[in-house]
Structure formats: structure tokens, C-alpha cells
Design a protein around this motif. Structure first.
Motif, PDB file in Angstrom:
ATOM      1  N   GLU A 109     -82.944  62.341 -73.970  1.00  0.00           N
ATOM      2  CA  GLU A 109     -82.802  64.092 -73.228  1.00  0.00           C
ATOM      3  C   GLU A 109     -82.230  64.395 -72.351  1.00  0.00           C
ATOM      4  OE1 GLU A 109     -83.386  68.046 -74.837  1.00  0.00           O
ATOM      5  OE2 GLU A 109     -83.304  66.239 -75.336  1.00  0.00           O
ATOM      6  N   ASP A 110     -82.606  63.213 -71.862  1.00  0.00           N
ATOM      7  CA  ASP A 110     -81.810  63.074 -70.136  1.00  0.00           C
ATOM      8  C   ASP A 110     -80.012  63.473 -70.160  1.00  0.00           C
ATOM      9  OD1 ASP A 110     -82.394  60.815 -70.667  1.00  0.00           O
ATOM     10  OD2 ASP A 110     -81.866  59.855 -68.254  1.00  0.00           O
ATOM     11  N   ALA A 111     -79.762  62.412 -71.699  1.00  0.00           N
ATOM     12  CA  ALA A 111     -78.694  62.334 -71.660  1.00  0.00           C
ATOM     13  C   ALA A 111     -78.152  64.084 -72.323  1.00  0.00           C
ATOM     14  CB  ALA A 111     -77.617  61.523 -72.907  1.00  0.00           C
ATOM     15  N   VAL A 112     -78.080  64.344 -72.956  1.00  0.00           N
ATOM     16  CA  VAL A 112     -78.445  65.264 -73.684  1.00  0.00           C
ATOM     17  C   VAL A 112     -78.309  66.670 -72.294  1.00  0.00           C
ATOM     18  CG1 VAL A 112     -78.900  67.360 -74.730  1.00  0.00           C
ATOM     19  CG2 VAL A 112     -79.877  65.219 -75.799  1.00  0.00           C
ATOM     20  N   ALA A 113     -79.247  66.363 -70.973  1.00  0.00           N
ATOM     21  CA  ALA A 113     -79.361  67.488 -70.471  1.00  0.00           C
ATOM     22  C   ALA A 113     -77.946  67.784 -69.268  1.00  0.00           C
ATOM     23  CB  ALA A 113     -80.318  67.297 -69.584  1.00  0.00           C
ATOM     24  N   GLU A 114     -77.562  65.631 -69.473  1.00  0.00           N
ATOM     25  CA  GLU A 114     -76.377  66.059 -68.786  1.00  0.00           C
ATOM     26  C   GLU A 114     -75.354  66.233 -69.455  1.00  0.00           C
ATOM     27  OE1 GLU A 114     -72.607  64.320 -67.475  1.00  0.00           O
ATOM     28  OE2 GLU A 114     -74.014  62.836 -68.554  1.00  0.00           O
ATOM     29  N   ARG A 115     -74.803  66.096 -70.803  1.00  0.00           N
ATOM     30  CA  ARG A 115     -73.855  66.475 -71.056  1.00  0.00           C
ATOM     31  C   ARG A 115     -73.654  68.203 -71.499  1.00  0.00           C
ATOM     32  NH1 ARG A 115     -72.129  63.642 -76.128  1.00  0.00           N
ATOM     33  NH2 ARG A 115     -72.489  60.978 -75.795  1.00  0.00           N
ATOM     34  N   VAL A 116     -74.890  68.674 -71.637  1.00  0.00           N
ATOM     35  CA  VAL A 116     -75.485  69.435 -70.985  1.00  0.00           C
ATOM     36  C   VAL A 116     -74.560  71.244 -69.971  1.00  0.00           C
ATOM     37  CG1 VAL A 116     -76.583  72.031 -71.951  1.00  0.00           C
ATOM     38  CG2 VAL A 116     -76.720  70.491 -73.453  1.00  0.00           C
ATOM     39  N   ALA A 117     -75.311  70.359 -68.690  1.00  0.00           N
ATOM     40  CA  ALA A 117     -74.836  70.353 -67.642  1.00  0.00           C
ATOM     41  C   ALA A 117     -73.232  70.493 -67.299  1.00  0.00           C
ATOM     42  CB  ALA A 117     -75.386  69.758 -66.512  1.00  0.00           C
ATOM     43  N   HIS A 118     -72.582  69.754 -67.447  1.00  0.00           N
ATOM     44  CA  HIS A 118     -70.696  68.921 -67.735  1.00  0.00           C
ATOM     45  C   HIS A 118     -69.818  70.224 -68.796  1.00  0.00           C
ATOM     46  CE1 HIS A 118     -67.267  66.667 -68.080  1.00  0.00           C
ATOM     47  NE2 HIS A 118     -67.770  66.903 -66.569  1.00  0.00           N
ATOM     48  N   ALA A 119     -70.831  70.344 -69.786  1.00  0.00           N
ATOM     49  CA  ALA A 119     -69.667  70.837 -70.275  1.00  0.00           C
ATOM     50  C   ALA A 119     -70.135  73.082 -69.921  1.00  0.00           C
ATOM     51  CB  ALA A 119     -70.897  71.498 -72.283  1.00  0.00           C
ATOM     52  N   LEU A 120     -71.075  73.239 -69.375  1.00  0.00           N
ATOM     53  CA  LEU A 120     -71.436  74.980 -69.220  1.00  0.00           C
ATOM     54  C   LEU A 120     -70.430  74.576 -67.768  1.00  0.00           C
ATOM     55  CD1 LEU A 120     -75.713  75.494 -69.905  1.00  0.00           C
ATOM     56  CD2 LEU A 120     -73.217  75.634 -71.100  1.00  0.00           C
TER      57      LEU A 120
END
Ligand SMILES: Nc1ncnc2c1ncn2[C@@H]1O[C@H](COP(=O)(O)OP(=O)(O)OP(=O)(O)O)[C@@H](O)[C@H]1O
Ligand SMILES: [Mg+2]
Length: 245
Positions: A109-120
Motif C-alpha cells: 500500500e505504501d508503493a501504491v500511495a507513491e504511484r498514485v501521488a506521482h500520477a496525480l
């Protein structure tokens, strides 16, 4: 993934062929355009590249492996931003929507959060994490659909008319980001009618007409031949045909 190999592809609906004998290759680190008149089969062809549609003739290979041998894996390797962004928005919030792809890849989930933040951030949607997708504007929903694909970090990204509904600044940003992805080794395949805004950046052009592949080649060659496929030749020199000029 290094190459998409389309081999003698044919698709028909209700006995009528959309196209036949379409063959081409697209390599990683290349920016390819898929062009043709309305109804020439661009969207149908694109949906074969990751197995969303299956052909009636021929096959698509990803690094030599048929798409059909691993449909789920193919859809991660080849990400698709649809012509209609609403058809791919599934999350209850912006965050949940963009997180869907990385979670399907079973990332922590921390990697998911990092991916989401970058994509947004890349799509200019930071701050809207909690927003409900249906309340966004048309242009924001298109960016959201793109963010969802970017978050998967697919080796190849297919975009079907990505500039529709985007304002000028967003078009410039999008093209700039796609060129950055290309530099990082991603393959980019774009369907577009906005040749005057992207042809100058393309490495490779694939033109569909009359139920098949009309032409394939470098941007300069294709530019000369455009009127023969029923496409207006954009004004200006090739290098000037870009959102970035
Ligand atoms: N599910 C389907 N069932 C029947 N016919 C279909 C289906 N999907 C596409 N077609 C037909 O295939 C042809 C090609 O459609 P496609 O959407 O690929 O065109 P396109 O090149 O993307 O056009 P546009 O520039 O308008 O987006 C059209 O004649 C369309 O009616
Ligand atoms: Mg289409």
C-alpha cells in the motif's frame, strides 16, 4: 517489454471486415501515431494490442508471446487510455480510481500511495484525491483516466484521442510527459486527428484506410503521402507540427 508485433491482423463484425492483413511492429522507446479517417478501425485495432478485442485473423505478439496466452499480463504491459474516459473510471474517489491498477499489480500500500501521488501530480490532479470522479470536469476526467494508466507504469501506453477536452496547457503538458516516458524507454502509441500538433514528435506513423494498412513509415514520408489517405496535409514544416512549438 521491447516490441509489439502485429501480424496479419483481421477483424470483422457481423460478417463485415473492419480491416484485414494489418502488420507492423512498434518498439520500446518509440512514439508511434495511428491515423486514419473516422471509422477506419483505429480504435478497434488499438483494442487488439492488449487483448481487449480478439482478432478473426492473425495475432498480436508482445516480445514474441501471443497476447492471448496471458490476457491479464498483456493488459498490464500495454496500458490503454480510452477514447471515452468515463468508460474506464471505476473508483469511488480519485485516489481509489488511480490506485486500482497498482493494487491489481499487488504492490504494497505504501508503493501504491507513491504511484498514485506521482500520477496525480503529472496529470495536474493533486489535491483532488477525495473528489468523486463524476463531479470532475470533462478534461479532469480525461486526466484521471490517464493517471490510472500512468500509475500502472505499463511498458507501452496506448492513447485514443487523448487531447479531446483538454485545454491548451494540458495538451502541452501531456505531450511533454509522453515524450519523457518515451525517453525512459516506454513505447507510446497515440491515435489522433491532431496531426498538426504531434506529427513533428512522432518516430513512426501507421495509417489505416480502405479496410487495411494504407501506409507505415517515418513522419516525413507519411506527411508527403497524407492526401492519398484522405487526410488533410497540415501546413508548415514537420518540426513545427507539435504542441511544443
Ligand atoms: N462492437 C462493434 N460491433 C460492430 N461494429 C463495430 C464495433 N466496434 C466497431 N465497429 C465498427 O468498426 C469500424 C471501425 O470503428 P472504429 O471505432 O475502430 O473507428 P475509428 O477509426 O476509431 O473512428 P473514429 O476516428 O471515429 O474514432 C466502424 O465501422 C464501426 O462501426
Ligand atoms: Mg476511434
Amino acid at each position: 517489454m521491447r516490441t509489439i508485433d502485429v501480424r496479419s491482423l483481421g477483424k470483422r463484425f457481423d460478417g463485415r471486415w473492419v480491416f484485414r492483413r494489418v502488420s507492423f511492429q512498434i518498439a520500446a522507446g518509440r512514439f508511434a501515431l495511428l491515423i486514419g479517417a473516422n471509422g477506419s478501425g483505429k480504435t478497434v485495432l488499438a483494442r487488439h494490442l492488449n487483448g481487449l478485442l480478439l482478432p478473426d485473423e492473425g495475432e498480436v505478439l508482445l516480445d514474441g508471446v501471443p497476447v492471448t496466452s496471458d490476457l491479464a499480463g498483456s493488459r498490464q504491459q500495454v496500458g490503454m487510455v480510452f477514447q471515452d474516459p468515463d468508460s474506464q473510471i471505476i473508483g469511488q474517489t480519485v485516489y481509489e480510481d488511480v490506485a486500482f491498477g497498482p493494487r491489481a499489480q499487488r504492490l504494497p500500500e505504501d508503493a501504491v500511495a507513491e504511484r498514485v501521488a506521482h500520477a496525480l501530480e503529472l496529470t495536474g490532479l493533486s489535491g483532488l484525491e477525495a473528489a468523486v470522479p463524476t463531479t470532475l470536469s470533462g478534461g479532469q476526467r480525461r486526466r484521471l483516466a490517464l493517471a490510472g494508466v500512468l500509475a500502472m507504469r505499463s511498458a507501452c501506453i496506448v492513447l485514443d484521442e487523448p487531447f479531446t477536452f483538454l485545454d491548451h496547457g494540458a495538451c502541452v503538458e501531456l505531450l511533454r510527459y509522453l515524450l519523457e516516458l518515451k525517453r525512459l524507454g516506454h513505447g507510446i502509441i497515440m491515435i489522433t486527428h491532431d496531426l498538426d500538433k504531434v506529427l513533428g514528435e512522432a518516430d513512426h506513423v501507421i495509417a489505416l484506410a480502405d479496410g487495411g494498412l494504407a501506409a507505415e513509415g517515418g513522419a516525413a514520408d507519411i506527411l508527403r503521402q497524407l492526401p492519398a489517405y484522405g487526410i488533410r496535409r497540415p501546413h508548415g514544416e514537420l518540426e513545427q507540427l507539435s504542441w511544443l512549438r
